[in-house]
Design a protein around this motif. Structure first.
Motif, PDB file in Angstrom:
ATOM      1  N   ILE A   1       0.866  -1.181   0.000  1.00  0.00           N
ATOM      2  CA  ILE A   1       0.000   0.000   0.000  1.00  0.00           C
ATOM      3  C   ILE A   1       0.897   1.223   0.000  1.00  0.00           C
ATOM      4  CG2 ILE A   1      -1.834   1.252   1.195  1.00  0.00           C
ATOM      5  CD1 ILE A   1      -2.566  -1.308   2.606  1.00  0.00           C
ATOM      6  N   ILE A   2       0.667   2.105  -0.946  1.00  0.00           N
ATOM      7  CA  ILE A   2       1.425   3.347  -0.967  1.00  0.00           C
ATOM      8  C   ILE A   2       0.654   4.362  -0.133  1.00  0.00           C
ATOM      9  CG2 ILE A   2       2.355   5.177  -2.458  1.00  0.00           C
ATOM     10  CD1 ILE A   2       3.529   2.332  -2.892  1.00  0.00           C
ATOM     11  N   ILE A   3       1.366   4.974   0.800  1.00  0.00           N
ATOM     12  CA  ILE A   3       0.701   5.922   1.696  1.00  0.00           C
ATOM     13  C   ILE A   3       1.298   7.306   1.471  1.00  0.00           C
ATOM     14  CG2 ILE A   3       0.410   6.534   4.138  1.00  0.00           C
ATOM     15  CD1 ILE A   3       0.235   3.489   4.643  1.00  0.00           C
ATOM     16  N   THR A   4       0.448   8.294   1.281  1.00  0.00           N
ATOM     17  CA  THR A   4       0.953   9.651   1.082  1.00  0.00           C
ATOM     18  C   THR A   4       0.324  10.596   2.099  1.00  0.00           C
ATOM     19  OG1 THR A   4      -0.756  10.365  -0.459  1.00  0.00           O
ATOM     20  CG2 THR A   4       1.142   9.250  -1.412  1.00  0.00           C
ATOM     21  N   THR A   5       1.092  11.636   2.459  1.00  0.00           N
ATOM     22  CA  THR A   5       0.583  12.623   3.415  1.00  0.00           C
ATOM     23  C   THR A   5       0.869  14.027   2.901  1.00  0.00           C
ATOM     24  OG1 THR A   5       2.657  12.582   4.652  1.00  0.00           O
ATOM     25  CG2 THR A   5       0.941  11.080   5.407  1.00  0.00           C
ATOM     26  N   ASP A   6       0.735  14.216   1.618  1.00  0.00           N
ATOM     27  CA  ASP A   6       0.999  15.512   1.007  1.00  0.00           C
ATOM     28  C   ASP A   6      -0.190  15.839   0.107  1.00  0.00           C
ATOM     29  OD1 ASP A   6       3.743  17.257  -0.063  1.00  0.00           O
ATOM     30  OD2 ASP A   6       1.904  17.274  -1.253  1.00  0.00           O
ATOM     31  N   ALA A   7      -0.695  17.056   0.229  1.00  0.00           N
ATOM     32  CA  ALA A   7      -1.923  17.408  -0.505  1.00  0.00           C
ATOM     33  C   ALA A   7      -1.710  17.376  -2.026  1.00  0.00           C
ATOM     34  CB  ALA A   7      -2.397  18.786  -0.062  1.00  0.00           C
ATOM     35  N   ASP A   8      -0.487  17.692  -2.479  1.00  0.00           N
ATOM     36  CA  ASP A   8      -0.209  17.605  -3.920  1.00  0.00           C
ATOM     37  C   ASP A   8      -0.377  16.172  -4.422  1.00  0.00           C
ATOM     38  OD1 ASP A   8       0.339  20.255  -4.189  1.00  0.00           O
ATOM     39  OD2 ASP A   8       2.519  20.051  -4.143  1.00  0.00           O
ATOM     40  N   TYR A   9       0.024  15.222  -3.573  1.00  0.00           N
ATOM     41  CA  TYR A   9      -0.055  13.817  -4.003  1.00  0.00           C
ATOM     42  C   TYR A   9      -1.512  13.325  -3.976  1.00  0.00           C
ATOM     43  CZ  TYR A   9       4.911  14.251  -2.840  1.00  0.00           C
ATOM     44  OH  TYR A   9       6.201  14.668  -2.738  1.00  0.00           O
ATOM     45  N   THR A  10      -2.290  13.888  -3.041  1.00  0.00           N
ATOM     46  CA  THR A  10      -3.729  13.545  -3.050  1.00  0.00           C
ATOM     47  C   THR A  10      -4.312  14.004  -4.383  1.00  0.00           C
ATOM     48  OG1 THR A  10      -3.805  14.033  -0.688  1.00  0.00           O
ATOM     49  CG2 THR A  10      -5.918  13.847  -1.820  1.00  0.00           C
ATOM     50  N   GLU A  11      -3.931  15.199  -4.770  1.00  0.00           N
ATOM     51  CA  GLU A  11      -4.443  15.742  -6.036  1.00  0.00           C
ATOM     52  C   GLU A  11      -3.991  14.874  -7.215  1.00  0.00           C
ATOM     53  OE1 GLU A  11      -3.536  19.849  -6.893  1.00  0.00           O
ATOM     54  OE2 GLU A  11      -4.765  19.768  -8.698  1.00  0.00           O
ATOM     55  N   ALA A  12      -2.688  14.509  -7.208  1.00  0.00           N
ATOM     56  CA  ALA A  12      -2.166  13.692  -8.309  1.00  0.00           C
ATOM     57  C   ALA A  12      -2.953  12.391  -8.423  1.00  0.00           C
ATOM     58  CB  ALA A  12      -0.690  13.397  -8.071  1.00  0.00           C
ATOM     59  N   LEU A  13      -3.305  11.833  -7.281  1.00  0.00           N
ATOM     60  CA  LEU A  13      -4.019  10.549  -7.278  1.00  0.00           C
ATOM     61  C   LEU A  13      -5.428  10.690  -7.860  1.00  0.00           C
ATOM     62  CD1 LEU A  13      -4.076   7.568  -6.281  1.00  0.00           C
ATOM     63  CD2 LEU A  13      -5.039   8.412  -4.148  1.00  0.00           C
ATOM     64  N   VAL A  14      -6.195  11.633  -7.317  1.00  0.00           N
ATOM     65  CA  VAL A  14      -7.603  11.686  -7.737  1.00  0.00           C
ATOM     66  C   VAL A  14      -7.793  12.338  -9.110  1.00  0.00           C
ATOM     67  CG1 VAL A  14      -8.588  11.534  -5.426  1.00  0.00           C
ATOM     68  CG2 VAL A  14      -8.060  13.774  -6.361  1.00  0.00           C
ATOM     69  N   ARG A  15      -6.780  13.064  -9.571  1.00  0.00           N
ATOM     70  CA  ARG A  15      -6.899  13.656 -10.904  1.00  0.00           C
ATOM     71  C   ARG A  15      -6.643  12.622 -11.999  1.00  0.00           C
ATOM     72  NH1 ARG A  15      -8.996  18.536 -10.734  1.00  0.00           N
ATOM     73  NH2 ARG A  15      -7.986  20.141  -9.491  1.00  0.00           N
ATOM     74  N   HIS A  16      -6.105  11.470 -11.616  1.00  0.00           N
ATOM     75  CA  HIS A  16      -5.817  10.443 -12.628  1.00  0.00           C
ATOM     76  C   HIS A  16      -6.728   9.233 -12.483  1.00  0.00           C
ATOM     77  CE1 HIS A  16      -2.053  12.758 -12.737  1.00  0.00           C
ATOM     78  NE2 HIS A  16      -2.071  12.423 -14.005  1.00  0.00           N
ATOM     79  N   GLU A  17      -7.905   9.439 -11.877  1.00  0.00           N
ATOM     80  CA  GLU A  17      -8.699   8.242 -11.559  1.00  0.00           C
ATOM     81  C   GLU A  17      -9.681   7.847 -12.655  1.00  0.00           C
ATOM     82  OE1 GLU A  17     -10.587   9.076  -7.856  1.00  0.00           O
ATOM     83  OE2 GLU A  17     -11.852  10.628  -8.681  1.00  0.00           O
ATOM     84  N   GLY A  18      -9.876   8.681 -13.664  1.00  0.00           N
ATOM     85  CA  GLY A  18     -10.696   8.300 -14.818  1.00  0.00           C
ATOM     86  C   GLY A  18     -12.190   8.259 -14.539  1.00  0.00           C
ATOM     87  N   LYS A  19     -12.935   7.663 -15.462  1.00  0.00           N
ATOM     88  CA  LYS A  19     -14.399   7.659 -15.378  1.00  0.00           C
ATOM     89  C   LYS A  19     -14.907   6.673 -14.315  1.00  0.00           C
ATOM     90  CE  LYS A  19     -18.417   7.007 -18.396  1.00  0.00           C
ATOM     91  NZ  LYS A  19     -18.893   6.501 -19.691  1.00  0.00           N
ATOM     92  N   TYR A  20     -14.169   5.595 -14.125  1.00  0.00           N
ATOM     93  CA  TYR A  20     -14.585   4.574 -13.151  1.00  0.00           C
ATOM     94  C   TYR A  20     -13.512   4.417 -12.068  1.00  0.00           C
ATOM     95  CZ  TYR A  20     -17.348   3.124 -17.241  1.00  0.00           C
ATOM     96  OH  TYR A  20     -18.176   3.081 -18.328  1.00  0.00           O
ATOM     97  N   PRO A  21     -13.426   5.363 -11.149  1.00  0.00           N
ATOM     98  CA  PRO A  21     -12.375   5.248 -10.119  1.00  0.00           C
ATOM     99  C   PRO A  21     -12.544   3.973  -9.311  1.00  0.00           C
ATOM    100  CG  PRO A  21     -13.543   7.354  -9.976  1.00  0.00           C
ATOM    101  CD  PRO A  21     -14.319   6.502 -10.918  1.00  0.00           C
ATOM    102  N   ILE A  22     -11.434   3.327  -9.005  1.00  0.00           N
ATOM    103  CA  ILE A  22     -11.519   2.075  -8.244  1.00  0.00           C
ATOM    104  C   ILE A  22     -11.150   2.341  -6.787  1.00  0.00           C
ATOM    105  CG2 ILE A  22     -10.697  -0.303  -8.046  1.00  0.00           C
ATOM    106  CD1 ILE A  22      -9.947  -0.199 -10.968  1.00  0.00           C
ATOM    107  N   ARG A  23     -12.109   2.071  -5.898  1.00  0.00           N
ATOM    108  CA  ARG A  23     -11.828   2.174  -4.469  1.00  0.00           C
ATOM    109  C   ARG A  23     -11.732   0.757  -3.920  1.00  0.00           C
ATOM    110  NH1 ARG A  23     -15.962   5.729  -2.302  1.00  0.00           N
ATOM    111  NH2 ARG A  23     -17.127   3.811  -2.102  1.00  0.00           N
TER     112      ARG A  23
END
Ligand code: HEM
Length: 505
Positions: free
Chosen positions: A86-108
């Motif tokens: 599991i990759i764990i991030t604690t930086d708001a830029d990385y939160t943005e990077a993650l959710v901006r690349h999640e596409g039409k069907y984000p996988i949770r």
């Protein structure tokens, strides 16, 4: 304080650092990092946010003296838990990077036991545990909840329920004017408030002579969350025999199913025109040709169950902070007695409560493409957890993060808040569909409470509130609040011939 900056996707994959080089802690064969959370070990799973905060800070300290920014450690690391990285991030830029690349069907990450139970009994899975096209199909059924006009059409019902809750506080406070364990009481408010939307029925949770249904619903909604958490975090023994967690999930699901099905059948006998006026959400659901009866029932449950716990927690946490911050409380109360219905300050109080004590720990996604986070190449199909419960309490993003300061959220404040530092409702296509309903329920009730009562902490109570994971995060101790009637409320009661109570404040 760091100002907002967006990272741009680095398309030159060759320049990215390797996945293997992402910092991590010492791991053991087979069990990986699970030992960190064993009973008596350094960290507790129910306090995962604190564990992540601690590990992140420890890594940061290791490279404190290093000047090269790209060599610094801290806001990204990996842990091997349950056999997976599991990759764990604690930086708001990385939160943005993650959710901006999640596409039409984000996988949770899903809830395997709930997924299994629903596939077996319904043939489909619904919104919360679903992913891909299946999730998308059901997500359309809850999207009307994000329409402002639809949400506003329930406001008078929510106001009446809030009035009842204010009376309920009066009936249930002890002789010292203290309402003990306010979260448990608030569950009755949030059940009542969400049930007028889905399934469109008043269960009369706040009446002293409430029906058996109410006790069953409260017990089932608590068991549902508990069962979900136990089957999510424990070993998947439920695959072989129905252990306690699975049984809780199953029986609570059955109880809610039975109660809601009766109401859904009643609604189905109404004309669509009547239903549209009385309950636009259920109307949109029942007339939707995409769904069969089981789908409609499941979506009714999804909205019903989704709304109870997190909303009650957020109200409880806000009341706690208002009780501890007299000046803030007075400002909010002043605003509530004006004619302005927008209530920006009160809404800022709710945002501030969700910043300090978010009910979710992290935005978690499985990457759908190779993604650049923090300069590392994160391969497709990797689980990344962006811990916004850590970023929202970091001094880099919020000056004096422990201070309850709603002003930071006001439009004319000079605070340049990073838009991904506090994301209590998530972001993007999987953002919480109940957000607007929840905000309405919360603000309507807080306004009624503040205009009726002054809130005080009980003697010896600390302002700092810990949160523990019980599926959603909830306060780690009971919130008890002393309430004293405001002069305005006393005068109304005296006018109505109601006997006054002594002011023991
Ligand atoms: C203060 C109250 C609430 C908070 C803080 C909250 C927070 C969240 C969060 C963080 C998520 C995950 C979002 C993501 O993965 O990006 C979520 C999902 C969800 N919430 Fe809420 N929620 C609240 C109230 C509600 C209410 C009132 C409802 C029902 C009307 C609801 C129904 C749902 C559902 C169905 C999902 C799953 C959405 C999906 O996977 O597409 N929530 N919520």
């Amino acid at each position: 304080m760091r100002l907002y900056s967006t990272i741009t996707a680095n398309n030159n994959i060759n320049k990215l650092k390797r996945f293997e080089d992402i910092p991590t802690l010492k791991q053991l064969p087979i069990i990986g990092h699970s030992y960190l959370f064993f009973p008596g070990a350094k960290y507790q799973l129910e306090r995962l946010t604190e564990a992540v905060e601690d590990i992140s800070a420890k890594l940061e300290r290791l490279t404190e003296a290093v000047e090269d920014i790209s060599a610094k450690l801290g806001p990204i690391f990996k842990l091997k838990l349950g056999g997976a990285n599991i990759i764990i991030t604690t930086d708001a830029d990385y939160t943005e990077a993650l959710v901006r690349h999640e596409g039409k069907y984000p996988i949770r990450p899903t809830f395997p036991a709930l997924l299994h139970y629903r596939r077996l009994n319904y043939g489909s899975v619904g919104v919360v545990p679903g992913n891909g096209e299946e999730w998308y199909k059901y997500r359309q059924g809850v999207l009307p909840l994000l329409k402002t006009n639809l949400v506003r059409s329930y406001i008078s019902k929510h106001e009446k329920i809030a009035d009842n809750f204010v009376r309920y506080i009066d009936e249930n406070r002890n002789e010292c004017l203290i309402l003990e364990d306010i979260f448990t009481h608030l569950l009755k408010y949030t059940i009542e408030a969400i049930s007028v939307v889905s399934p469109g029925h008043h269960f009369q949770c706040l009446s002293s002579r409430n029906a058996q249904d109410v006790d069953d619903i409260i017990a089932a909604s608590i068991d549902f969350m508990d069962g979900l958490y136990k089957t999510f975090t424990g070993l998947p023994i439920w695959k072989y025999y129905k252990n306690e967690g699975y049984r809780k999930l199953e029986t609570s699901h059955q109880t809610i199913h039975k109660i809601l099905e009766n109401h859904l059948k009643n609604l189905s006998t109404q004309t669509l025109e009547n239903l549209q006026n009385a309950n636009p959400y259920m109307n949109s659901l029942l007339k939707n040709p995409t769904y069969n009866w089981n789908d409609k029932l499941m979506l009714t449950m999804e909205v019903f169950l989704g709304g109870i716990d997190a909303t009650a927690t957020t109200i409880a946490v806000t009341l706690h902070h208002l009780a501890h911050n007299k000046k803030v409380q007075n400002l909010a109360r002043n605003e509530c007695t004006q004619d302005d219905t927008r209530l920006p300050y009160l809404k800022a109080c709710v945002k501030e409560s969700l910043r300090i004590c978010p009910t979710g720990g992290a935005s978690s996604r499985v990457t759908i493409t190779d993604t650049n986070i923090a300069g590392y190449l994160i391969p497709k199909h990797t689980l990344v957890a962006a811990f916004s419960s850590v970023t929202s309490n970091k001094p880099e993003y919020f000056d004096e993060p422990d201070v309850y300061r709603p002003e930071r959220w006001l439009r004319d404040s000079n605070c340049n808040v990073h838009p991904f530092a506090s994301v209590p409702f998530g972001f993007g296509p999987r953002m919480c569909p109940g957000r607007r309903i929840a905000e309405q329920e919360i603000v309507v009730l807080l306004k009624k409470i503040l205009t009726s009562y002054e809130l005080k902490p009980i003697d010896g109570d600390r302002q700092k509130l810990g949160m523990v994971y019980r599926m959603n995060r909830i306060p780690d101790r009971k919130i008890n609040i002393k309430r004293i009637k405001t002069n305005r409320w006393r005068q109304t009661e005296i006018r109505n011939g109601i006997q006054d109570e002594p002011n023991t404040g």
